[in-house]
Design an enzyme around this catalytic site. Structure first.
Site, PDB file in Angstrom:
ATOM      1  N   LYS A  71       4.950  13.975   0.003  1.00  0.00           N
ATOM      2  CA  LYS A  71       4.925  12.563  -0.430  1.00  0.00           C
ATOM      3  C   LYS A  71       4.701  12.375  -1.931  1.00  0.00           C
ATOM      4  CE  LYS A  71       3.354  10.086   3.690  1.00  0.00           C
ATOM      5  NZ  LYS A  71       2.405   9.055   4.108  1.00  0.00           N
ATOM      6  N   ASP A 108       3.578   2.055   3.550  1.00  0.00           N
ATOM      7  CA  ASP A 108       2.331   2.100   4.325  1.00  0.00           C
ATOM      8  C   ASP A 108       1.492   0.835   4.131  1.00  0.00           C
ATOM      9  OD1 ASP A 108       2.764   4.539   5.558  1.00  0.00           O
ATOM     10  OD2 ASP A 108       1.775   5.696   3.984  1.00  0.00           O
TER      11      ASP A 108
END
Ligand code: ATR
Length: 282
Positions: A71, A108
């Site tokens: 990520k 997110d």
């Protein structure tokens, strides 16, 4: 499933990737929405990340999700990243442009807030502050989400205080303050929202030890852990009458922006999808 010559391609890049629920989630949406697309698990070793990203572009993928351990590394390889991804410090959604460029986003924070909005009603940023437990990647996304929702005050508590200090310094917002992990019971007084972003309470992990006695009964309690769906924290909060929201919805809603960008439909998050994703015991 038989694919046509026009099948739209996406997937999830991770190492390992077998545990990811994303192929099941996106596969369900592709099937229920009748879309000619495929979403694949893409196991990419760290030393192959550059090859994999070039491959995505070369093979005509519409994009991909990105999971552990890529990520952060992916962010540096994007041609552009959203402000949200930059603040969270990680990319979880890649979109390949028609010109072969890579755009990175992090959904997110969106997934967290959308879950609260849909399952718990709008949180009122003016009513009490938020207490956030943990200072890992998930806490970063939750803090960005709460700050962007206008939360007047966030108290961040982490076992390793230095990580919480680093997160607060990175986000550089006066509304975000760090407190002592050992004071967590007391710091719940007056809070409007309590969020657990630590792994505590997850299957196979130690329980989260916290007393909710000082927490106002109106405070919303949410956990990003979704295995079990009702963590001991949520069970204790529910038993005393607090509104609670489980963590599964964050996983489901964070997937929507990518699906929409790659496959052209905003997919539905409903009880059938929740059941389908939870049924996965692999
Ligand atoms: P993620 O990216 O999913 O948030 P992470 O970066 O591994 O995962 O962070 C896990 C969080 O759970 C951290 O806040 C961690 O606290 P430390 O920074 O002190 O490690 C917290 N955590 C894990 N086990 C814990 C425990 N036994 N007690 C308290 N906090 C714990």
């Amino acid at each position: 499933m038989i694919h046509s010559g026009k099948t739209l391609l996406a997937g999830v890049i991770g190492w390992p990737v077998a545990h990811s629920r994303s192929p099941r989630l996106h596969g369900y949406w592709l099937q229920t929405h009748g879309i000619d697309g495929a979403y694949l698990p893409l196991a990419v070793a760290p030393e192959r990340l550059d090859d994999a990203l070039r491959g995505l572009i070369g093979l005509g993928f519409r994009g991909a999700n990105v999971t552990v351990p890529h990520k952060q590394a992916v962010m540096a390889r994007c041609d552009r990243v959203t402000d949200t991804a930059r603040r969270i410090g990680a990319v979880n959604t890649l979109i390949v442009g028609g010109d072969g460029t890579l755009s990175g986003d992090n959904t997110d924070a969106y997934g967290f807030m959308e879950n609260l909005r849909r399952e718990g009603g709008d949180i009122d940023p003016g009513t009490g502050g938020a207490v956030v437990l943990g200072a890992g990647g998930a806490a970063r996304a939750v803090c960005v989400a709460l700050l962007d929702a206008g939360m007047a005050r966030i108290v961040l508590l982490n076992r390793t205080r230095a990580r919480a200090d680093a997160l607060a310094a990175d986000l550089g917002d006066d509304r975000l303050q760090v407190g002592a992990w050992d004071d967590r019971d007391r710091l719940l007084a007056g809070a409007g929202v309590l969020v657990n972003t630590t792994a505590l309470g997850m299957v196979g992990q130690p329980p989260l030890e916290i007393s909710l006695a000082a927490l106002p009964i109106t405070a919303l309690v949410t956990d990003i852990v979704y295995a079990p769906l009702e963590t001991p924290l949520l069970a204790a909060a529910r038993a005393r009458g607090n509104p609670v929201v489980d963590g599964l919805g964050m996983l489901l809603h964070q997937a929507r922006p990518g699906f929409q960008a790659w496959f052209g439909h905003d997919p539905v998050v409903d009880a059938d999808l929740r059941r389908f994703v939870l049924e996965d015991r692999s």
